[in-house]
Design an enzyme around this catalytic site. Structure first.
Site, mmCIF file in Angstrom:
data_model
loop_
_atom_site.group_PDB
_atom_site.id
_atom_site.type_symbol
_atom_site.label_atom_id
_atom_site.label_comp_id
_atom_site.label_asym_id
_atom_site.label_seq_id
_atom_site.Cartn_x
_atom_site.Cartn_y
_atom_site.Cartn_z
ATOM 1 N N ASP A 62 0.878 -1.164 0.000
ATOM 2 C CA ASP A 62 0.000 0.000 0.000
ATOM 3 C C ASP A 62 0.917 1.217 0.000
ATOM 4 O O ASP A 62 1.556 1.529 1.010
ATOM 5 C CB ASP A 62 -0.895 -0.015 1.242
ATOM 6 C CG ASP A 62 -1.827 1.186 1.328
ATOM 7 O OD1 ASP A 62 -1.597 2.180 0.601
ATOM 8 O OD2 ASP A 62 -2.777 1.143 2.125
ATOM 9 N N SER A 141 -0.386 13.843 -14.731
ATOM 10 C CA SER A 141 -1.546 13.813 -15.622
ATOM 11 C C SER A 141 -1.644 15.133 -16.368
ATOM 12 O O SER A 141 -1.229 16.185 -15.851
ATOM 13 C CB SER A 141 -2.830 13.602 -14.813
ATOM 14 O OG SER A 141 -3.980 13.791 -15.610
ATOM 15 N N TYR A 154 -8.423 15.177 -7.615
ATOM 16 C CA TYR A 154 -7.480 14.526 -8.532
ATOM 17 C C TYR A 154 -6.502 15.543 -9.115
ATOM 18 O O TYR A 154 -5.285 15.310 -9.138
ATOM 19 C CB TYR A 154 -8.249 13.833 -9.649
ATOM 20 C CG TYR A 154 -7.376 13.069 -10.613
ATOM 21 C CD1 TYR A 154 -6.909 11.797 -10.280
ATOM 22 C CD2 TYR A 154 -7.014 13.609 -11.841
ATOM 23 C CE1 TYR A 154 -6.094 11.085 -11.157
ATOM 24 C CE2 TYR A 154 -6.208 12.903 -12.721
ATOM 25 C CZ TYR A 154 -5.755 11.642 -12.375
ATOM 26 O OH TYR A 154 -4.947 10.957 -13.241
ATOM 27 N N LYS A 158 -2.382 15.622 -8.736
ATOM 28 C CA LYS A 158 -1.477 15.536 -9.875
ATOM 29 C C LYS A 158 -0.717 16.844 -10.099
ATOM 30 O O LYS A 158 0.435 16.827 -10.543
ATOM 31 C CB LYS A 158 -2.261 15.151 -11.133
ATOM 32 C CG LYS A 158 -2.832 13.738 -11.069
ATOM 33 C CD LYS A 158 -1.754 12.682 -10.828
ATOM 34 C CE LYS A 158 -2.310 11.272 -10.910
ATOM 35 N NZ LYS A 158 -1.277 10.223 -10.743
#
Length: 247
Positions: A62, A141, A154, A158
């Site tokens: 993890d 991203s 998100y 990123k």
């Protein structure tokens, strides 16, 4: 490009981009540690590399937990003989959600898995990477550069990855090179998780000048290049594998 003699650790190697990255490194001669929270998926990637006469191990980890990351690094070094490339690739998506409806739990999970993981990986791997003038790769991203609707957590994770990449490149030079890869929407099992009422897969594709999504192999090829001697003068960059999306 030649990865002979290198030891590469790829997180999130059980599926999607991570699987393609691990297999591409293996096919170019690297010994690969395939790390994933899903032990079975990591093992499948390991076996795929071995079936093509490559050298690989599977590691369950993890990446948001410091102890898991430290053990992942130690196993890689112990079983494969060192560490030349750390690719912090593991990540999770966010379904398109208005920011006022994003829960704290969702926010924290995305930051922990998508960003904190790169800090932990770098922290624990750095002594080994410094010994071998190694390379750190981070999967960011295009959303960090041209945000899309409803992806606040998100995009923050990123965007943080791109900023962290640049900071580490400055801080760790000349001993360790650090670069990020910014893929556009990519054909992986994760893709549908980004869709929502205001964001469909078709909407994503329509904003890409090349009129196609990226493939995991596109990202894998970029990763192997950035880790290679041919990219020896490249550090601190966020390479857009985006079909022109960020123009």
């Amino acid at each position: 490009m030649d990865s002979d003699g290198r030891v590469v650790l790829v997180t999130g190697a059980g599926s999607g981009m991570g699987k393609a990255i691990a297999r591409e490194f293996g096919s170019t001669g690297a010994a690969v540690a395939c790390a994933d929270i899903d032990r079975r998926a990591a093992t499948e990637t390991k076996r795929a590399i071995q079936s093509a006469d490559g050298d690989a191990i599977a590691v369950e980890a993890d990446v948001s937990e410091s102890e898991d990351v430290q053990e992942m690094i130690e196993r890689t070094v112990s079983e494969l003989g060192g560490l030349d490339v750390l690719h912090n690739n593991a990540g999770i998506p966010q379904r398109a959600t208005p920011v006022e409806d994003v829960s704290e739990e969702t926010w924290d999970q995305l930051i922990d898995v998508n960003l904190k993981s790169a800090f932990l990986g770098t922290k624990h791997a750095l002594p080994h990477l410094r010994e071998r003038n190694g390379v750190i790769l981070n999967t960011a991203s295009t959303a960090a550069i041209r945000p899309r609707t409803g992806l606040s957590a998100y995009v923050a994770s990123k965007g943080g990855m791109v900023a962290l990449t640049k900071q580490l490149a400055k801080e760790l030079a000349p001993d360790v090179r650090v670069n990020a890869i910014c893929p556009v929407a990519t054909e992986t099992p994760m893709l549908d998780e980004f869709s929502g009422a205001d964001l469909s897969v078709g909407d994503m594709e329509s904003t890409i000048p090349m009129e196609q999504l990226a493939t995991p192999q596109d990202v894998a090829t970029a990763a192997v290049f950035l880790a290679s001697d041919e990219a020896d003068m490249i550090t601190g960059t966020a390479l857009e594998v985006d079909g022109g999306r960020d123009i």
